[in-house]
Design an enzyme around this catalytic site. Structure first.
Site, PDB file in Angstrom:
ATOM      1  N   ASP A   1      -7.910  30.500  32.611  1.00 21.95           N
ATOM      2  CA  ASP A   1      -8.435  29.136  32.507  1.00 21.95           C
ATOM      3  C   ASP A   1      -8.386  28.480  33.885  1.00 21.95           C
ATOM      4  O   ASP A   1      -8.050  29.116  34.888  1.00 21.95           O
ATOM      5  CB  ASP A   1      -7.684  28.328  31.444  1.00 21.95           C
ATOM      6  CG  ASP A   1      -6.230  28.077  31.773  1.00 21.95           C
ATOM      7  OD1 ASP A   1      -5.710  28.680  32.736  1.00 21.95           O
ATOM      8  OD2 ASP A   1      -5.594  27.263  31.079  1.00 21.95           O
TER       9      ASP A   1
ATOM     10  N   ASP B   1      -2.955  29.215  34.107  1.00 21.50           N
ATOM     11  CA  ASP B   1      -1.683  29.429  33.424  1.00 21.50           C
ATOM     12  C   ASP B   1      -1.877  30.138  32.081  1.00 21.50           C
ATOM     13  O   ASP B   1      -0.911  30.543  31.455  1.00 21.50           O
ATOM     14  CB  ASP B   1      -0.899  28.121  33.248  1.00 21.50           C
ATOM     15  CG  ASP B   1      -1.624  27.093  32.385  1.00 21.50           C
ATOM     16  OD1 ASP B   1      -2.813  27.285  32.072  1.00 21.50           O
ATOM     17  OD2 ASP B   1      -0.986  26.075  32.036  1.00 21.50           O
ATOM     18  N   ARG B   2      -3.141  30.288  31.652  1.00 26.02           N
ATOM     19  CA  ARG B   2      -3.446  31.052  30.447  1.00 26.02           C
ATOM     20  C   ARG B   2      -4.271  32.274  30.817  1.00 26.02           C
ATOM     21  O   ARG B   2      -5.080  32.232  31.740  1.00 26.02           O
ATOM     22  CB  ARG B   2      -4.237  30.215  29.443  1.00 26.02           C
ATOM     23  CG  ARG B   2      -3.410  29.203  28.697  1.00 26.02           C
ATOM     24  CD  ARG B   2      -4.226  28.562  27.598  1.00 26.02           C
ATOM     25  NE  ARG B   2      -5.342  27.781  28.124  1.00 26.02           N
ATOM     26  CZ  ARG B   2      -6.361  27.367  27.388  1.00 26.02           C
ATOM     27  NH1 ARG B   2      -6.437  27.691  26.112  1.00 26.02           N
ATOM     28  NH2 ARG B   2      -7.325  26.647  27.924  1.00 26.02           N
TER      29      ARG B   2
ATOM     30  N   ASP C   1      -6.568  26.292  35.591  1.00 21.05           N
ATOM     31  CA  ASP C   1      -5.364  26.279  36.423  1.00 21.05           C
ATOM     32  C   ASP C   1      -4.587  27.584  36.320  1.00 21.05           C
ATOM     33  O   ASP C   1      -3.473  27.690  36.826  1.00 21.05           O
ATOM     34  CB  ASP C   1      -4.472  25.089  36.085  1.00 21.05           C
ATOM     35  CG  ASP C   1      -3.986  25.091  34.638  1.00 21.05           C
ATOM     36  OD1 ASP C   1      -4.658  25.699  33.777  1.00 21.05           O
ATOM     37  OD2 ASP C   1      -2.958  24.453  34.354  1.00 21.05           O
TER      38      ASP C   1
ATOM     39  N   HIS D   1      -0.776  31.218  25.896  1.00 23.24           N
ATOM     40  CA  HIS D   1       0.311  30.805  26.782  1.00 23.24           C
ATOM     41  C   HIS D   1       1.486  31.740  26.530  1.00 23.24           C
ATOM     42  O   HIS D   1       1.870  31.984  25.382  1.00 23.24           O
ATOM     43  CB  HIS D   1       0.749  29.364  26.491  1.00 23.24           C
ATOM     44  CG  HIS D   1      -0.135  28.328  27.087  1.00 23.24           C
ATOM     45  ND1 HIS D   1      -0.138  28.032  28.429  1.00 23.24           N
ATOM     46  CD2 HIS D   1      -1.046  27.497  26.530  1.00 23.24           C
ATOM     47  CE1 HIS D   1      -1.006  27.068  28.676  1.00 23.24           C
ATOM     48  NE2 HIS D   1      -1.572  26.728  27.551  1.00 23.24           N
TER      49      HIS D   1
ATOM     50  N   LYS E   1       0.570  17.623  35.928  1.00 28.22           N
ATOM     51  CA  LYS E   1       1.631  18.252  35.156  1.00 28.22           C
ATOM     52  C   LYS E   1       2.907  18.129  35.984  1.00 28.22           C
ATOM     53  O   LYS E   1       2.928  18.528  37.146  1.00 28.22           O
ATOM     54  CB  LYS E   1       1.309  19.717  34.872  1.00 28.22           C
ATOM     55  CG  LYS E   1       0.104  19.916  33.967  1.00 28.22           C
ATOM     56  CD  LYS E   1      -0.141  21.392  33.679  1.00 28.22           C
ATOM     57  CE  LYS E   1      -1.315  21.578  32.731  1.00 28.22           C
ATOM     58  NZ  LYS E   1      -1.575  23.014  32.431  1.00 28.22           N
TER      59      LYS E   1
ATOM     60  N   ARG F   1      -3.731  12.969  31.995  1.00 25.88           N
ATOM     61  CA  ARG F   1      -5.068  13.535  32.067  1.00 25.88           C
ATOM     62  C   ARG F   1      -6.107  12.465  31.766  1.00 25.88           C
ATOM     63  O   ARG F   1      -5.988  11.762  30.755  1.00 25.88           O
ATOM     64  CB  ARG F   1      -5.219  14.705  31.093  1.00 25.88           C
ATOM     65  CG  ARG F   1      -6.327  15.669  31.460  1.00 25.88           C
ATOM     66  CD  ARG F   1      -6.261  16.925  30.626  1.00 25.88           C
ATOM     67  NE  ARG F   1      -5.033  17.701  30.824  1.00 25.88           N
ATOM     68  CZ  ARG F   1      -4.869  18.952  30.420  1.00 25.88           C
ATOM     69  NH1 ARG F   1      -5.855  19.570  29.791  1.00 25.88           N
ATOM     70  NH2 ARG F   1      -3.730  19.585  30.626  1.00 25.88           N
TER      71      ARG F   1
ATOM     72  N   SER G   1      -6.690  21.470  33.990  1.00 24.73           N
ATOM     73  CA  SER G   1      -6.752  22.752  33.308  1.00 24.73           C
ATOM     74  C   SER G   1      -8.197  23.130  33.002  1.00 24.73           C
ATOM     75  O   SER G   1      -9.010  23.301  33.901  1.00 24.73           O
ATOM     76  CB  SER G   1      -5.897  22.711  32.044  1.00 24.73           C
ATOM     77  OG  SER G   1      -5.831  23.975  31.437  1.00 24.73           O
ATOM     78  N   HIS G   2      -8.530  23.221  31.706  1.00 27.98           N
ATOM     79  CA  HIS G   2      -9.859  23.673  31.290  1.00 27.98           C
ATOM     80  C   HIS G   2     -10.824  22.521  31.014  1.00 27.98           C
ATOM     81  O   HIS G   2     -11.967  22.765  30.630  1.00 27.98           O
ATOM     82  CB  HIS G   2      -9.737  24.510  30.010  1.00 27.98           C
ATOM     83  CG  HIS G   2      -9.151  23.748  28.871  1.00 27.98           C
ATOM     84  ND1 HIS G   2      -7.791  23.559  28.732  1.00 27.98           N
ATOM     85  CD2 HIS G   2      -9.721  23.095  27.832  1.00 27.98           C
ATOM     86  CE1 HIS G   2      -7.563  22.843  27.644  1.00 27.98           C
ATOM     87  NE2 HIS G   2      -8.715  22.552  27.087  1.00 27.98           N
TER      88      HIS G   2
END
Length: 444
Positions: free
Chosen positions: A236, A240-241, A238, A323, A108, A14, A98-99
């Protein structure tokens, strides 16, 4: 190549584009990824950030230059990439930050079956190989494949939503990938969907796509109340949350969601193991035990959750960060799958969400509170001294002190000079007293 150690984190890559992460580096990482995994085929997906398409294309050039074939899924959420890796049996890479703010991007990575690649499982080797930038000369092929319909169908095979009553649901996608995946997953369900910020926009023009920050939930909370919705969901960047809001516009704690999903999974898998990290509410292991399950406690961090789930064969795991991990999803996390469990639980009975989750919320929690501390070890030592003889101590992750009806955990950040405090008690006044006492010692 710059300082690659700065952007190769413990679990992913990242950095700021293009200063820290650019197309030549992405191409070099693509070649290194193929070499380290030994894969003849891989799968790639990306989020909606402006830099994601060119970075993913560069990565694909590096991978095909090493002779690997690439299944290019295009736009997707991180859990869609895990689905692809699991069903196709291929190593995979998701381009997302992500966020993080718009100027960031990242990767990832996972091996076949969505097995994560981290600092101790191949990421360092990929970093070091990428630094050498050895050019490839292979001729791998690229196949573009829309995996979204299969992803939605697979999730519906894991959660039965056929018996739910009609529900009005507000979803805040934060201009992230939830705007892409939610319509596909909700299609055909008796759901009156009220979309907020479904336009894919990596500049995040409305608010950060980070539901852990209360300020980013305000629009969703207002929309739930004003529209008379049954619940709200926030994803979020991407996707995933997933964060849950009840019909009153109040947040449902991830611990309560963890307990709710755990009970549903235990109904299908009696006596199974449920994983929770050590700052999840004490109510989670209590409820798991009451429903015949075995609760296993882990350190904070998805690599610890996933490793412990794989070791124990746990059916489900939850974290305070929203998560949620599922055995039947290759032990990977999926905010969408957790959301579907909440929809199923709510829609199968007539009570409002606030009443449904009240039985899963037994304690008063402080939430995570950060303190800037130059000497973390000295501060932890002072807290140990202050609470000596007042509870049991353990150091699985930082310092956890447990007394009668209360506990707190104080742990150091891995990347910043911070100590992170989480406290909980059966009585709000006791939680407040414990929280304030620990903070006074830490900040003195």
């Amino acid at each position: 190549m710059g300082d690659l150690a700065k952007i190769f984190k413990a679990y992913d890559v990242r950095g700021v584009v293009p200063d820290e992460l650019d197309e030549p580096l992405a191409e070099a990482v693509g070649a290194a990824f193929v070499e380290v995994t030994g894969a003849s085929s891989i799968v790639v997906a990306h989020d909606m950030r402006d830099s994601s398409v060119p970075l993913a294309a560069a990565f694909v050039r590096g991978a095909t230059g090493r002779g690997a074939d690439v299944v290019h899924a295009g736009l997707g959420s991180t859990d869609l990439l895990y689905y692809a890796s699991g069903t196709l049996g291929l190593p995979g890479v998701m381009f997302t930050a992500s966020h993080n703010p718009a100027q960031y991007n990242g990767m990832k990575m996972c091996r076949a079956g969505a097995v994560p690649i981290g600092g101790d499982s191949g990421l360092i080797e990929i970093r070091d190989l990428a630094a050498s930038r050895t050019p490839g000369s292979g001729g791998g092929s690229v196949i573009e494949k829309d995996l979204l319909p299969g992803y939605a169908e697979y999730l519906h095979g894991l959660v039965d939503l056929s018996a739910i009553r009609p529900l009005k649901v507000v979803v805040d996608a934060g201009n992230g990938m939830g705007g892409h995946t939610v319509p596909a997953v909700f299609a055909g369900l008796p759901i009156d969907l009220v979309p907020l910020y479904f336009e894919l926009d990596g500049s995040f023009p409305n608010h950060e796509a980070n539901p852990l920050e209360p300020a980013n939930l305000v629009d969703l909370q207002r929309a739930v109340v004003e529209s008379g919705a049954d619940l709200g969901l926030a994803f979020d960047g991407d996707a995933d949350r997933c964060w849950v809001i009840d019909e009153r516009g109040e947040s449902v704690s991830p611990s309560a969601v963890t307990a709710l999903v755990a009970v549903r999974e235990l109904a299908k898998n009696p006596g199974a193991t449920i994983i929770h990290n050590l700052i999840t509410s004490l109510g989670v292991p209590e409820i798991v035990g009451e429903h015949g399950g075995v609760a296993e406690r882990t350190r904070v961090g998805h690599s610890f959750i996933k490793a412990e789930m794989a070791r124990t064969g746990a059916v489900f795991g939850g974290e305070h960060s929203a998560h949620y991990y599922f055995r039947d999803f290759w032990f990977a996390d999926s905010g969408m799958l957790a959301a579907m469990h909440v929809l199923a639980a709510l829609g199968e009975q007539d009570e409002p969400l606030s009443a449904l989750v009240s039985g899963y919320s037994r304690y008063h929690a402080s939430g995570e509170i950060n303190s800037t501390v130059a000497d973390q070890d000295a501060a932890l030592a002072k807290v140990r001294e202050a609470f000596a003889g007042r509870g049991t101590f353990d150091q699985l992750d930082g310092l956890t002190v447990t007394g009668s009806g209360w506990w707190f955990n104080l742990r150091a950040s891995n990347t910043e000079p911070l100590l992170r405090l989480n406290a909980e008690a059966a009585e709000e006044s006791k939680m407040t007293a414990i929280r304030d006492e620990v903070l006074a010692v830490v900040r003195s």
